[in-house]
Design a protein around this motif. Structure first.
Motif, PDB file in Angstrom:
ATOM      1  N   ALA A   8      -6.627  -0.595 -10.910  1.00  0.00           N
ATOM      2  CA  ALA A   8      -5.505  -1.483 -10.584  1.00  0.00           C
ATOM      3  C   ALA A   8      -5.727  -2.866 -11.181  1.00  0.00           C
ATOM      4  O   ALA A   8      -4.798  -3.486 -11.714  1.00  0.00           O
ATOM      5  CB  ALA A   8      -5.346  -1.560  -9.069  1.00  0.00           C
ATOM      6  N   MET A   9      -6.967  -3.367 -11.106  1.00  0.00           N
ATOM      7  CA  MET A   9      -7.262  -4.681 -11.676  1.00  0.00           C
ATOM      8  C   MET A   9      -7.083  -4.683 -13.194  1.00  0.00           C
ATOM      9  O   MET A   9      -6.599  -5.656 -13.796  1.00  0.00           O
ATOM     10  CB  MET A   9      -8.707  -5.077 -11.324  1.00  0.00           C
ATOM     11  CG  MET A   9      -8.924  -5.354  -9.833  1.00  0.00           C
ATOM     12  SD  MET A   9      -7.963  -6.777  -9.263  1.00  0.00           S
ATOM     13  CE  MET A   9      -8.753  -8.089 -10.195  1.00  0.00           C
ATOM     14  N   ARG A  10      -7.450  -3.567 -13.833  1.00  0.00           N
ATOM     15  CA  ARG A  10      -7.284  -3.481 -15.280  1.00  0.00           C
ATOM     16  C   ARG A  10      -5.805  -3.538 -15.661  1.00  0.00           C
ATOM     17  O   ARG A  10      -5.388  -4.193 -16.614  1.00  0.00           O
ATOM     18  CB  ARG A  10      -7.931  -2.195 -15.793  1.00  0.00           C
ATOM     19  CG  ARG A  10      -8.045  -2.119 -17.324  1.00  0.00           C
ATOM     20  CD  ARG A  10      -8.682  -0.819 -17.763  1.00  0.00           C
ATOM     21  NE  ARG A  10     -10.022  -0.664 -17.207  1.00  0.00           N
ATOM     22  CZ  ARG A  10     -10.340   0.232 -16.290  1.00  0.00           C
ATOM     23  NH1 ARG A  10      -9.405   1.053 -15.820  1.00  0.00           N
ATOM     24  NH2 ARG A  10     -11.564   0.307 -15.849  1.00  0.00           N
ATOM     25  N   ARG A  11      -4.987  -2.834 -14.893  1.00  0.00           N
ATOM     26  CA  ARG A  11      -3.546  -2.832 -15.175  1.00  0.00           C
ATOM     27  C   ARG A  11      -2.948  -4.230 -14.971  1.00  0.00           C
ATOM     28  O   ARG A  11      -2.110  -4.685 -15.761  1.00  0.00           O
ATOM     29  CB  ARG A  11      -2.842  -1.836 -14.270  1.00  0.00           C
ATOM     30  CG  ARG A  11      -3.165  -0.389 -14.611  1.00  0.00           C
ATOM     31  CD  ARG A  11      -2.485   0.561 -13.647  1.00  0.00           C
ATOM     32  NE  ARG A  11      -2.835   1.951 -13.936  1.00  0.00           N
ATOM     33  CZ  ARG A  11      -2.430   2.991 -13.196  1.00  0.00           C
ATOM     34  NH1 ARG A  11      -1.659   2.747 -12.126  1.00  0.00           N
ATOM     35  NH2 ARG A  11      -2.780   4.205 -13.530  1.00  0.00           N
ATOM     36  N   VAL A  12      -3.380  -4.886 -13.909  1.00  0.00           N
ATOM     37  CA  VAL A  12      -2.870  -6.234 -13.652  1.00  0.00           C
ATOM     38  C   VAL A  12      -3.237  -7.169 -14.801  1.00  0.00           C
ATOM     39  O   VAL A  12      -2.437  -7.993 -15.255  1.00  0.00           O
ATOM     40  CB  VAL A  12      -3.417  -6.761 -12.308  1.00  0.00           C
ATOM     41  CG1 VAL A  12      -3.085  -8.237 -12.147  1.00  0.00           C
ATOM     42  CG2 VAL A  12      -2.829  -5.966 -11.147  1.00  0.00           C
TER      43      VAL A  12
END
Length: 240
Positions: free
Chosen positions: A203-207
């Motif tokens: 999720a952090m990578r996508r953000v």
């Protein structure tokens, strides 16, 4: 008519005095034969005799209290002056008997030489030796009874300890099973944490990607706006 309290205790005192005198005779026979005053059998007999005398003295004190109560109201128990004197004489005789025994215990008599002709029994054996053997047998029986009581107490303590050990074993088994269950739960919790950590990283990578794209799109808009402004300025300069 109420029962006379004096008579209730008197028979017990008489019986106790008989037993004490028998024990005293045994002590005297032993004292005349042993070589050491610290002989175990002699000391044991003396202790038993002292205990018996103390119990008799307590009973005699109760009798004296009962006699005092009877003196205050002799009609209640139909007592005459002769009866009162007889009771006083009994108490005095009993105390004198006890005092004689105590004095002898405190100052043992000197040893005497027993004549075989005076103590020879019809079957050729010594009556004194027979009495001595009886005393020894009584002493041995008492010691055996005490040892049996001690062994019974030890058996009861061992049984109680065995029950306690069984309970501790069951508790230890229960604790072991609980620990195994907790280990399984901790392993499952670790797996869930690992999976959640992977999802959080994704999720952090996508953000981060989204933010980068947003920044790039905003930069393009700014460049286009600047080009348009420059064209407008050039046009105005040319016109002027």
């Amino acid at each position: 008519m109420e029962q006379d309290p004096f008579l209730i205790v008197k028979s017990q005192v008489e019986e106790s005095l008989v037993n004490a005198n028998n024990l005293f005779e045994s002590w005297k026979r032993i004292q005349q034969t042993v070589s050491s005053p610290k002989n175990q059998e002699l000391l044991w007999t003396a202790d038993e005799l002292n205990s018996a005398l103390e119990a008799i003295e307590q009973d005699i004190e109760d009798l004296e209290e009962a006699l005092q109560a009877a003196q205050q109201n002799p009609q209640q128990f139909n007592l005459t002056a002769k009866d009162m004197n007889a009771r006083k004489k009994f108490l005095s005789t009993s105390r004198n008997n006890i005092q004689v025994i105590r004095n002898t215990l405190a100052n043992p008599p000197s040893k005497k030489q027993y004549s075989p002709s005076n103590n020879q029994s019809p079957n050729g054996g010594s009556s004194y030796q027979t009495a001595r053997q009886n005393d020894n047998s009584i002493f041995i029986e008492n010691e055996q009874q005490q040892q049996m009581m001690i062994m019974q107490d030890q058996d009861q303590h061992l049984d109680a300890m065995g029950g306690t050990l069984v309970n501790l074993k069951e508790i230890a088994g229960t604790m072991n099973r609980e620990i195994d269950d907790q280990v399984i739960l901790l392993d499952d919790l670790g797996d869930h944490v690992d999976r959640s950590e992977g999802k959080l990283k994704n999720a952090m990578r996508r953000v981060t990607d989204i933010l980068k794209k947003e920044e790039e799109s905003k930069s393009g808009y700014c460049i286009c706006c600047l080009i348009i402004v420059l064209i407008i300025l050039l046009a105005l300069v040319i016109i002027m």
